[in-house]
Design an enzyme around this catalytic site. Structure first.
Site, PDB file in Angstrom:
ATOM      1  N   TYR A   1      51.199  60.724  26.360  1.00  0.00           N
ATOM      2  CA  TYR A   1      50.091  60.042  27.024  1.00  0.00           C
ATOM      3  C   TYR A   1      50.660  58.999  27.990  1.00  0.00           C
ATOM      4  O   TYR A   1      51.526  58.205  27.647  1.00  0.00           O
ATOM      5  CB  TYR A   1      49.196  59.355  25.992  1.00  0.00           C
ATOM      6  CG  TYR A   1      47.950  58.761  26.602  1.00  0.00           C
ATOM      7  CD1 TYR A   1      46.790  59.519  26.714  1.00  0.00           C
ATOM      8  CD2 TYR A   1      47.936  57.463  27.090  1.00  0.00           C
ATOM      9  CE1 TYR A   1      45.649  58.990  27.290  1.00  0.00           C
ATOM     10  CE2 TYR A   1      46.802  56.922  27.665  1.00  0.00           C
ATOM     11  CZ  TYR A   1      45.659  57.686  27.766  1.00  0.00           C
ATOM     12  OH  TYR A   1      44.531  57.148  28.347  1.00  0.00           O
TER      13      TYR A   1
ATOM     14  N   LEU B   1      48.477  65.996  23.931  1.00  0.00           N
ATOM     15  CA  LEU B   1      49.082  64.701  24.224  1.00  0.00           C
ATOM     16  C   LEU B   1      49.254  63.870  22.961  1.00  0.00           C
ATOM     17  O   LEU B   1      48.358  63.811  22.124  1.00  0.00           O
ATOM     18  CB  LEU B   1      48.215  63.918  25.219  1.00  0.00           C
ATOM     19  CG  LEU B   1      48.056  64.498  26.625  1.00  0.00           C
ATOM     20  CD1 LEU B   1      47.105  63.630  27.435  1.00  0.00           C
ATOM     21  CD2 LEU B   1      49.407  64.601  27.323  1.00  0.00           C
ATOM     22  N   CYS B   2      50.405  63.227  22.846  1.00  0.00           N
ATOM     23  CA  CYS B   2      50.627  62.237  21.790  1.00  0.00           C
ATOM     24  C   CYS B   2      51.311  61.045  22.453  1.00  0.00           C
ATOM     25  O   CYS B   2      51.323  60.932  23.675  1.00  0.00           O
ATOM     26  CB  CYS B   2      51.461  62.818  20.654  1.00  0.00           C
ATOM     27  SG  CYS B   2      53.176  63.178  21.107  1.00  0.00           S
ATOM     28  N   ALA B   3      51.899  60.157  21.658  1.00  0.00           N
ATOM     29  CA  ALA B   3      52.501  58.955  22.229  1.00  0.00           C
ATOM     30  C   ALA B   3      53.793  59.254  22.981  1.00  0.00           C
ATOM     31  O   ALA B   3      54.054  58.676  24.026  1.00  0.00           O
ATOM     32  CB  ALA B   3      52.756  57.924  21.136  1.00  0.00           C
TER      33      ALA B   3
END
EC number: 2.7.1.207
Length: 570
Positions: free
Chosen positions: A505, A473-475
């Protein structure tokens, strides 16, 4: 001097990290992410309908109406949709604090928020039905209000069991309907009452009233000081390791999308599109190649440095940075928390937006009027987003030249430092492998080391024997793709039963139960404690990564597999 300044900024890091995890700001951001397919889809029809005008071709009125219908029926209702998606995201946050046997029904909160929004933003039409003037970008602030009120009321009722309770013999799906009835009714009554008060007091609906209330703020934000503070904050936060967009984007989201539509309507009327703060400005001017306006930086590392290490980092970073995923250069160089790059990292985005504002207000260039995917290369995003005007080509070239000028003296200082380090020590075997792996070919790295007679512990057989699904997960999903791809490639090369997927995320709640391990990229590592409540409940392993560590894993697939294995050994 620079070290002291950075130290002072870092003192505020805990506060800003807490702010970035604020559930209301997070709900706004995630609500927009969920609605992004609608926003991007609608923009395709804008491009088809109006880009030909630049080249002297105009559709007839009938064809124009056909092309604009998909836009009006999607983007024209975006606030209505965002009311629901924001409510869903906020519901997920509140549910983390409630018992698993007494959760808020997110389907019901979405319905209530969307119905409540209609009370606040729509006016009755003379011939029946209702008008949709404020159901698009003009109603976004009202959408947030409706979503927040809805979930707060539901949380109050569910937490205190203010619900209709049915006998145990009643099927759960029927029982849930009655459980939701009281909070749903309370939401509609509260929002309808607010609608009646505003209409009778100010002779307008709530959405129109909110828009008038915030209009002076929107105007001020579009000024020189406003754009400097807003867009300077993006880079300043990221420099000290805080994901700036998580803090700044929710605060300006309503302005950016409303201004895009305002610019489009100005163009339709044959006028000058002059609104500066738009989603395009953020993605293709301020974050020109990623936060810090780093589009030129990997090329500079490749072609303007003498250090072997810097050249290798430039080669490894150039492709992802070209598409706006600049974590490889941010943490690989590194740029963040590196005193040498503090000034250009913060200054370049500000200078970029100043130049853009100058082009719009002095030279008459049109501002952005179309929403494009954030992964569109910066120069192309500028040209497409502003309508293929001549000045857009000049602007793209100007920004490239100016950013090179800003970064160049600081790059030379940093390159000199790295050269001194390289000359003062011999290159170790691990350094050799890291540089070869920087080209994203782990098998090639292993073969070179084997041919050199170097033992390689990384090539040992993995202990992962059962199918393991990993979610990174990242932004926004771009940075997480780097590690997910590295894991999948290495798993195939070494025949390890690991499958990895990338995600953003906030959009992970409904899919996380399908995975045995979730890895947080540096962008969202500050959310570790929040998501841990969910992973612990579901029996899922959770790991967070730091900047340099994450970049190393994306470049060394075997190391990434080892990292996955370690999470199950702890």
């Amino acid at each position: 001097m620079m070290q002291k300044l950075i130290a002072q900024i870092e003192k505020g890091k805990p506060f800003f990290e807490k702010l970035s995890r604020n559930i209301y700001l997070r709900a706004i951001r995630d609500g927009f992410i969920s609605a992004m397919p609608v926003i991007l889809f609608s923009s395709i029809f804008l491009l088809i309908a109006y880009v030909p005008n630049i080249f002297g071709f105009k559709w007839d009125k009938g064809m124009e109406a056909i092309l604009m219908k998909p836009y009006n029926y999607t983007m024209g209702l975006v606030a209505f949709l965002v009311a629901g998606t924001t409510a869903k995201s906020l519901t997920d946050s509140f549910n983390r604090k409630l018992e698993s046997t007494n959760q808020i029904n997110f389907i019901s909160t979405m319905q209530a928020a969307m119905c409540g929004f209609l009370f606040l933003a729509s006016d009755p039409a003379k011939d029946g039905g209702f008008l949709s003037a404020f159901m698009g970008t003009k109603g976004l602030l009202t959408a947030f209000l409706s979503a927040f009120v809805t979930v707060i009321v539901y949380n109050f009722c569910v937490k205190r069991n203010i619900t209709i309770k049915m006998p145990k013999e009643v099927p759960p799906n029927i029982s849930q309907v009655f459980k939701d009835l009281i909070p749903f009714s309370a939401v509609i009554i509260i929002l309808y009452a607010l609608d009646l008060v505003i209409r009778n007091s100010f002779k307008s609906n709530v959405a129109e009233g909110i828009l008038k209330l915030f209009e002076p703020l929107f105007t001020a934000a579009d000024g020189w000081i406003g754009v400097t503070i807003i867009f300077g904050a993006f880079a300043l936060f990221w420099f000290v390791g805080i994901h700036g967009p998580s803090i700044v984007e929710p605060a300006i989201a309503a302005i950016t999308y409303a201004n895009i539509e305002a610019n489009f309507k100005l163009l339709q009327a044959g006028e000058h599109a002059d609104k500066i703060i738009t989603s395009g400005t953020q993605m293709f001017i301020v974050t020109f190649g990623g936060t810090g306006a780093t589009l030129v930086v990997p090329f500079m590392f490749m072609w303007m440095t003498k250090s072997k290490r810097n050249k290798a980092i430039g080669r490894a970073s150039v492709v992802p940075t070209f598409f706006g995923v600049n974590e490889p250069i941010l943490f690989g160089a590194p740029l963040v928390l590196n005193p040498v790059f503090f000034i250009p990292f913060v200054l370049a985005p500000i200078v970029n937006v100043w130049i853009f504002k100058l082009f719009v207000e002095v030279l008459g260039m049109n501002s952005f009027s179309v929403n494009l995917p954030w992964t569109t290369p910066g120069p192309l995003g500028i040209i497409m987003g502003t309508g293929f005007g001549l000045w857009s080509f000049v602007l793209a070239i100007t920004l490239i030249v100016v950013d090179i000028i800003i970064y160049y003296p600081f790059l030379k200082v940093y390159d000199s430092e790295i050269l001194d380090e390289e000359e003062g020590r011999k290159e170790s075997n691990s350094d050799l492998k890291e540089k070869v792996a920087a080209n994203f070919d782990t098998k090639k790295a292993d073969s070179i080391l084997a041919a050199s007679g170097v033992s390689d512990d990384a090539a040992k057989a993995s202990n992962i024997t059962e199918q393991t699904n990993v979610l990174v997960l990242c932004a926004g999903g771009g940075t997480s793709g780097l590690l997910a791809n590295a894991l999948n490639k290495a798993a195939e090369e070494y025949h390890v039963p690991v499958k990895a997927a990338a995600g953003g995320y906030g959009a992970h709640m409904d899919i996380m139960k399908e995975y045995q391990l979730i890895i947080l990229a540096p962008q969202v590592a500050s959310n570790y404690e929040d998501i841990k409540q969910d992973t612990d409940r579901l029996g899922i392993k959770l790991a967070k990564t730091q900047g340099a560590e994450y970049i190393k894993l994306t470049r060394d697939g075997q190391a990434a597999l080892d990292f996955v294995q370690q999470q199950f050994e702890n």
